[in-house]
Design a protein around this motif. Structure first.
Motif, PDB file in Angstrom:
ATOM      1  N   ILE A  91       0.965  -1.088   0.220  1.00 36.42           N
ATOM      2  CA  ILE A  91       0.101   0.069  -0.024  1.00 36.42           C
ATOM      3  C   ILE A  91       0.862   1.103  -0.076  1.00 36.42           C
ATOM      4  O   ILE A  91       1.574   1.680   0.925  1.00 36.42           O
ATOM      5  CB  ILE A  91      -1.064  -0.051   1.174  1.00 36.42           C
ATOM      6  N   SER A  92       0.865   1.909  -1.194  1.00 31.96           N
ATOM      7  CA  SER A  92       1.957   2.883  -1.169  1.00 31.96           C
ATOM      8  C   SER A  92       1.385   4.139  -2.037  1.00 31.96           C
ATOM      9  O   SER A  92       0.403   3.879  -3.019  1.00 31.96           O
ATOM     10  CB  SER A  92       3.264   2.602  -1.980  1.00 31.96           C
ATOM     11  N   ALA A  93       1.927   5.464  -1.810  1.00 32.47           N
ATOM     12  CA  ALA A  93       1.408   6.483  -2.782  1.00 32.47           C
ATOM     13  C   ALA A  93       2.365   6.850  -3.844  1.00 32.47           C
ATOM     14  O   ALA A  93       2.217   7.517  -4.738  1.00 32.47           O
ATOM     15  CB  ALA A  93       1.945   7.803  -1.713  1.00 32.47           C
ATOM     16  N   LEU A  94       3.437   5.609  -4.073  1.00 32.46           N
ATOM     17  CA  LEU A  94       4.219   5.556  -5.422  1.00 32.46           C
ATOM     18  C   LEU A  94       3.220   5.151  -6.498  1.00 32.46           C
ATOM     19  O   LEU A  94       2.489   4.092  -6.533  1.00 32.46           O
ATOM     20  CB  LEU A  94       5.310   4.743  -5.022  1.00 32.46           C
ATOM     21  N   THR A  95       3.224   5.949  -7.453  1.00 29.88           N
ATOM     22  CA  THR A  95       2.448   5.546  -8.549  1.00 29.88           C
ATOM     23  C   THR A  95       2.952   5.144 -10.015  1.00 29.88           C
ATOM     24  O   THR A  95       2.392   4.930 -10.851  1.00 29.88           O
ATOM     25  CB  THR A  95       1.372   6.984  -8.911  1.00 29.88           C
ATOM     26  N   GLU A  96       4.346   5.372  -9.880  1.00 31.55           N
ATOM     27  CA  GLU A  96       5.100   5.094 -11.254  1.00 31.55           C
ATOM     28  C   GLU A  96       4.941   3.702 -11.479  1.00 31.55           C
ATOM     29  O   GLU A  96       5.181   2.811 -10.611  1.00 31.55           O
ATOM     30  CB  GLU A  96       6.437   5.614 -11.092  1.00 31.55           C
ATOM     31  N   PRO A  97       4.907   2.925 -12.794  1.00 27.65           N
ATOM     32  CA  PRO A  97       4.684   1.714 -13.056  1.00 27.65           C
ATOM     33  C   PRO A  97       5.963   0.928 -12.672  1.00 27.65           C
ATOM     34  O   PRO A  97       5.666  -0.309 -12.081  1.00 27.65           O
ATOM     35  CB  PRO A  97       4.502   1.746 -14.700  1.00 27.65           C
ATOM     36  N   LEU A  98       7.204   1.439 -12.566  1.00 29.17           N
ATOM     37  CA  LEU A  98       8.314   0.917 -12.274  1.00 29.17           C
ATOM     38  C   LEU A  98       8.393   0.393 -10.854  1.00 29.17           C
ATOM     39  O   LEU A  98       8.815  -0.597 -10.425  1.00 29.17           O
ATOM     40  CB  LEU A  98       9.597   1.583 -12.749  1.00 29.17           C
ATOM     41  N   ASP A  99       7.596   1.326  -9.900  1.00 29.79           N
ATOM     42  CA  ASP A  99       7.564   1.329  -8.554  1.00 29.79           C
ATOM     43  C   ASP A  99       6.868  -0.181  -8.107  1.00 29.79           C
ATOM     44  O   ASP A  99       7.107  -1.022  -7.628  1.00 29.79           O
ATOM     45  CB  ASP A  99       7.022   2.282  -7.932  1.00 29.79           C
ATOM     46  N   LYS A 100       5.554  -0.272  -9.000  1.00 29.89           N
ATOM     47  CA  LYS A 100       4.659  -1.490  -8.997  1.00 29.89           C
ATOM     48  C   LYS A 100       5.168  -2.636  -9.390  1.00 29.89           C
ATOM     49  O   LYS A 100       5.331  -3.428  -8.838  1.00 29.89           O
ATOM     50  CB  LYS A 100       3.378  -1.019  -9.677  1.00 29.89           C
ATOM     51  N   VAL A 101       6.000  -2.582 -10.417  1.00 32.76           N
ATOM     52  CA  VAL A 101       6.626  -3.615 -11.150  1.00 32.76           C
ATOM     53  C   VAL A 101       7.660  -4.242 -10.036  1.00 32.76           C
ATOM     54  O   VAL A 101       7.787  -5.550  -9.634  1.00 32.76           O
ATOM     55  CB  VAL A 101       7.257  -3.555 -12.334  1.00 32.76           C
ATOM     56  N   LYS A 102       8.502  -3.258  -9.487  1.00 31.15           N
ATOM     57  CA  LYS A 102       9.525  -3.722  -8.510  1.00 31.15           C
ATOM     58  C   LYS A 102       8.768  -4.187  -7.415  1.00 31.15           C
ATOM     59  O   LYS A 102       9.221  -5.325  -6.749  1.00 31.15           O
ATOM     60  CB  LYS A 102      10.189  -2.407  -8.029  1.00 31.15           C
ATOM     61  N   ALA A 103       7.676  -4.149  -6.850  1.00 33.13           N
ATOM     62  CA  ALA A 103       6.937  -4.348  -5.632  1.00 33.13           C
ATOM     63  C   ALA A 103       6.491  -6.079  -5.966  1.00 33.13           C
ATOM     64  O   ALA A 103       6.810  -6.810  -5.316  1.00 33.13           O
ATOM     65  CB  ALA A 103       5.742  -3.561  -5.294  1.00 33.13           C
ATOM     66  N   PHE A 104       6.216  -6.213  -7.193  1.00 34.28           N
ATOM     67  CA  PHE A 104       5.779  -7.637  -7.600  1.00 34.28           C
ATOM     68  C   PHE A 104       7.041  -8.312  -7.824  1.00 34.28           C
ATOM     69  O   PHE A 104       6.922  -9.754  -7.281  1.00 34.28           O
ATOM     70  CB  PHE A 104       5.092  -7.671  -8.919  1.00 34.28           C
ATOM     71  N   SER A 105       7.997  -7.911  -8.077  1.00 31.11           N
ATOM     72  CA  SER A 105       9.289  -8.419  -8.534  1.00 31.11           C
ATOM     73  C   SER A 105       9.949  -8.920  -7.344  1.00 31.11           C
ATOM     74  O   SER A 105      10.667  -9.820  -7.090  1.00 31.11           O
ATOM     75  CB  SER A 105      10.336  -7.903  -9.309  1.00 31.11           C
ATOM     76  N   VAL A 106       9.752  -8.076  -5.959  1.00 28.96           N
ATOM     77  CA  VAL A 106      10.391  -8.542  -4.840  1.00 28.96           C
ATOM     78  C   VAL A 106       9.384  -9.468  -3.905  1.00 28.96           C
ATOM     79  O   VAL A 106       9.924  -9.890  -2.853  1.00 28.96           O
ATOM     80  CB  VAL A 106      10.823  -7.532  -3.765  1.00 28.96           C
ATOM     81  N   GLY A 107       8.237 -10.000  -4.529  1.00 27.13           N
ATOM     82  CA  GLY A 107       7.402 -10.933  -3.852  1.00 27.13           C
ATOM     83  C   GLY A 107       6.096 -10.679  -3.456  1.00 27.13           C
ATOM     84  O   GLY A 107       5.321 -11.336  -2.977  1.00 27.13           O
ATOM     85  N   GLY A 108       5.675  -9.188  -3.730  1.00 30.03           N
ATOM     86  CA  GLY A 108       4.425  -8.623  -3.534  1.00 30.03           C
ATOM     87  C   GLY A 108       3.251  -9.525  -4.334  1.00 30.03           C
ATOM     88  O   GLY A 108       3.542  -9.873  -5.653  1.00 30.03           O
ATOM     89  N   VAL A 109       2.057  -9.618  -3.644  1.00 33.83           N
ATOM     90  CA  VAL A 109       1.056 -10.317  -4.508  1.00 33.83           C
ATOM     91  C   VAL A 109       0.041  -9.250  -5.153  1.00 33.83           C
ATOM     92  O   VAL A 109      -0.910  -9.587  -5.823  1.00 33.83           O
ATOM     93  CB  VAL A 109       0.394 -11.348  -3.626  1.00 33.83           C
ATOM     94  N   ASP A 110       0.281  -7.901  -4.448  1.00 29.97           N
ATOM     95  CA  ASP A 110      -0.890  -7.083  -5.110  1.00 29.97           C
ATOM     96  C   ASP A 110      -0.524  -5.582  -4.604  1.00 29.97           C
ATOM     97  O   ASP A 110       0.646  -5.649  -3.750  1.00 29.97           O
ATOM     98  CB  ASP A 110      -2.080  -7.377  -4.196  1.00 29.97           C
ATOM     99  N   TYR A 111      -0.865  -4.664  -5.144  1.00 30.24           N
ATOM    100  CA  TYR A 111      -0.317  -3.187  -5.132  1.00 30.24           C
ATOM    101  C   TYR A 111      -1.530  -2.245  -4.798  1.00 30.24           C
ATOM    102  O   TYR A 111      -2.374  -2.130  -5.890  1.00 30.24           O
ATOM    103  CB  TYR A 111       0.360  -2.927  -6.025  1.00 30.24           C
ATOM    104  N   ILE A 112      -1.891  -1.617  -3.692  1.00 28.46           N
ATOM    105  CA  ILE A 112      -2.802  -0.768  -3.659  1.00 28.46           C
ATOM    106  C   ILE A 112      -2.303   0.573  -3.615  1.00 28.46           C
ATOM    107  O   ILE A 112      -1.283   0.710  -2.641  1.00 28.46           O
ATOM    108  CB  ILE A 112      -3.679  -1.026  -2.267  1.00 28.46           C
ATOM    109  N   THR A 113      -2.769   1.664  -4.426  1.00 27.30           N
ATOM    110  CA  THR A 113      -2.201   2.972  -4.407  1.00 27.30           C
ATOM    111  C   THR A 113      -2.957   4.022  -3.414  1.00 27.30           C
ATOM    112  O   THR A 113      -4.317   3.986  -3.150  1.00 27.30           O
ATOM    113  CB  THR A 113      -2.529   3.724  -5.720  1.00 27.30           C
ATOM    114  N   LYS A 114      -2.199   4.550  -2.631  1.00 25.81           N
ATOM    115  CA  LYS A 114      -2.799   5.627  -1.821  1.00 25.81           C
ATOM    116  C   LYS A 114      -3.105   6.977  -2.648  1.00 25.81           C
ATOM    117  O   LYS A 114      -2.310   7.347  -3.458  1.00 25.81           O
ATOM    118  CB  LYS A 114      -1.765   6.125  -0.806  1.00 25.81           C
ATOM    119  N   PRO A 115      -3.943   7.762  -2.163  1.00 26.91           N
ATOM    120  CA  PRO A 115      -5.173   7.382  -1.175  1.00 26.91           C
ATOM    121  C   PRO A 115      -6.020   6.143  -1.500  1.00 26.91           C
ATOM    122  O   PRO A 115      -6.485   6.100  -2.472  1.00 26.91           O
ATOM    123  CB  PRO A 115      -5.658   8.769  -0.795  1.00 26.91           C
ATOM    124  N   PHE A 116      -5.999   5.344  -0.564  1.00 26.98           N
ATOM    125  CA  PHE A 116      -6.792   4.130  -0.803  1.00 26.98           C
ATOM    126  C   PHE A 116      -8.293   4.155  -0.241  1.00 26.98           C
ATOM    127  O   PHE A 116      -8.560   5.038   0.307  1.00 26.98           O
ATOM    128  CB  PHE A 116      -6.232   2.881   0.132  1.00 26.98           C
TER     129      PHE A 116
END
Length: 365
Positions: A91-116
């Motif tokens: 759950i993060s305020a970071l909205t760049e696609p690369l930030d989200k891709v990195k989140a999945f690459s380190v093992g995250g199963v989902d990504y929710i953008t703040k404000p949620f």
């Protein structure tokens, strides 16, 4: 992990990691209201200690935190054998696609953008807890199988198939427009592989066991879509390049999920076929596909067969961003991909089976 399989999801143990107290308070209040056990922490290092002390069922993890950011926290969790299977939702305020891709690459199963939105968080948490429970059911069932059944990889019981199908259905049910997609895919794959068994060069590769494996494992091709955010998966229009980059990660999400099962049951050829299909069904014969850019016979045969079945069904089906194509139009597009998108031998089989494909779609639409 945390609770036993039969424990209701409402009693699941959820660890919230965020350095902003206001976010902690809002999320904790909502999740407690749903009946979850909530453990809030403000720092990454504290979160790791809390997880080691008592393994949670799910972690909600912020990225931008002092000393240790969420990426490093997730990386360390996945390096710990006792914590590696805990689902992590960023759950993060970071909205760049690369930030989200990195989140999945380190093992995250989902990504929710703040404000949620609290309702979105609630549904995502519920979905991933459900997926985790289904995975445990499959593992526990396999663990209790007699040694003979485990070693006889050609024996796939109805109960195993039901559990696997439940996992695949979990990925499918989020997208109501897919209808009976996975059932049609099973029929299409069985038709193609059975026909190819009689083609020159395939008699030694395609056995009755192989035919059953590809048919039964085909529903797993899009299992990784459980990790794709709803606003992308269910978008009522074409994806932007950045959104498509995230969508493409479903192949590796599915691969990683099934690989974790394979590590425990390494002799199960059914699971191995599912791994091939989930990772490689978007590869193309000319090497322009993803995620690995495989070319020609570098692509597993199971994935080459699934690719034709999947594209035909996608063309025939109505989606938010397109109307359905007729059988004639869909077949024309498939044939145009001969030797570029698709294996020429699979296309030969498709040509012989075109009329049957049309009947199957009509019966299961």
């Amino acid at each position: 992990m945390g609770n036993e399989t039969e424990t209701p999801s409402s009693t699941a143990d959820i660890l919230i990691v965020d350095d902003t107290l206001a976010n902690i308070q809002v999320l904790s209040a909502m999740l407690k209201q749903q009946g979850y056990k909530v453990r809030p922490v403000l720092e990454g290092k504290v979160a790791l200690k809390a997880a080691e002390k008592q393994v949670p069922d799910l972690i909600l993890l912020d990225i931008s935190m002092p000393e240790m950011d969420g990426y490093e926290v997730c990386t360390r969790l996945k390096q710990n054998p006792n914590l590696s299977q805990v689902p992590v939702i960023f759950i993060s305020a970071l909205t760049e696609p690369l930030d989200k891709v990195k989140a999945f690459s380190v093992g995250g199963v989902d990504y929710i953008t703040k404000p949620f939105q609290l309702e979105e968080v609630r549904v995502r948490v519920e979905n991933h807890l459900r997926l985790t429970r289904l995975q445990r059911l499959m593992e526990e069932y396999n663990h209790n199988l007699e040694e003979k059944v485990i070693e006889q990889v050609n024996e796939i019981s109805d109960s195993q198939l039901a559990t696997i199908l439940a996992l695949a259905k979990l990925a499918e049910y989020r997208d109501k427009d897919t209808g009976r997609h996975i059932e049609r895919i099973q029929h299409f794959c069985r038709l193609l592989v059975t026909y190819m068994a009689g083609m020159p060069g395939y008699s030694g590769q395609i056995s009755p066991i192989y035919i059953d494996n590809i048919s039964h494992a085909s529903p797993l091709h899009d299992i990784g879509k459980v990790g794709i955010p709803d606003h992308i998966l269910l978008k009522p229009g074409r994806l932007t390049p950045d959104e498509f980059a995230i969508m493409k990660t479903h192949t590796m999400i599915g691969y990683n999920l099934l690989q974790s099962v394979n590590e425990r049951y390494s002799h199960n050829s059914f699971i191995k076929t599912g791994i091939e299909i989930s990772r490689s069904h978007h590869e193309k014969w000319d090497g322009t596909g993803y995620p690995d850019g495989l070319k020609g016979t570098e692509i597993p045969l199971s994935a080459r067969i699934l690719a034709v079945a999947d594209v035909y069904d996608a063309l025939r089906s109505k989606r938010p961003y397109k109307e359905s194509f007729s059988h004639i139009a869909s077949s024309k597009i498939i044939l145009e991909g001969d030797g570029s998108h698709f294996d020429p031998d699979v296309i030969k089989a498709f040509i012989e089976l075109e009329d049957t494909f049309e009947r199957v779609y009509a019966d299961l639409c």
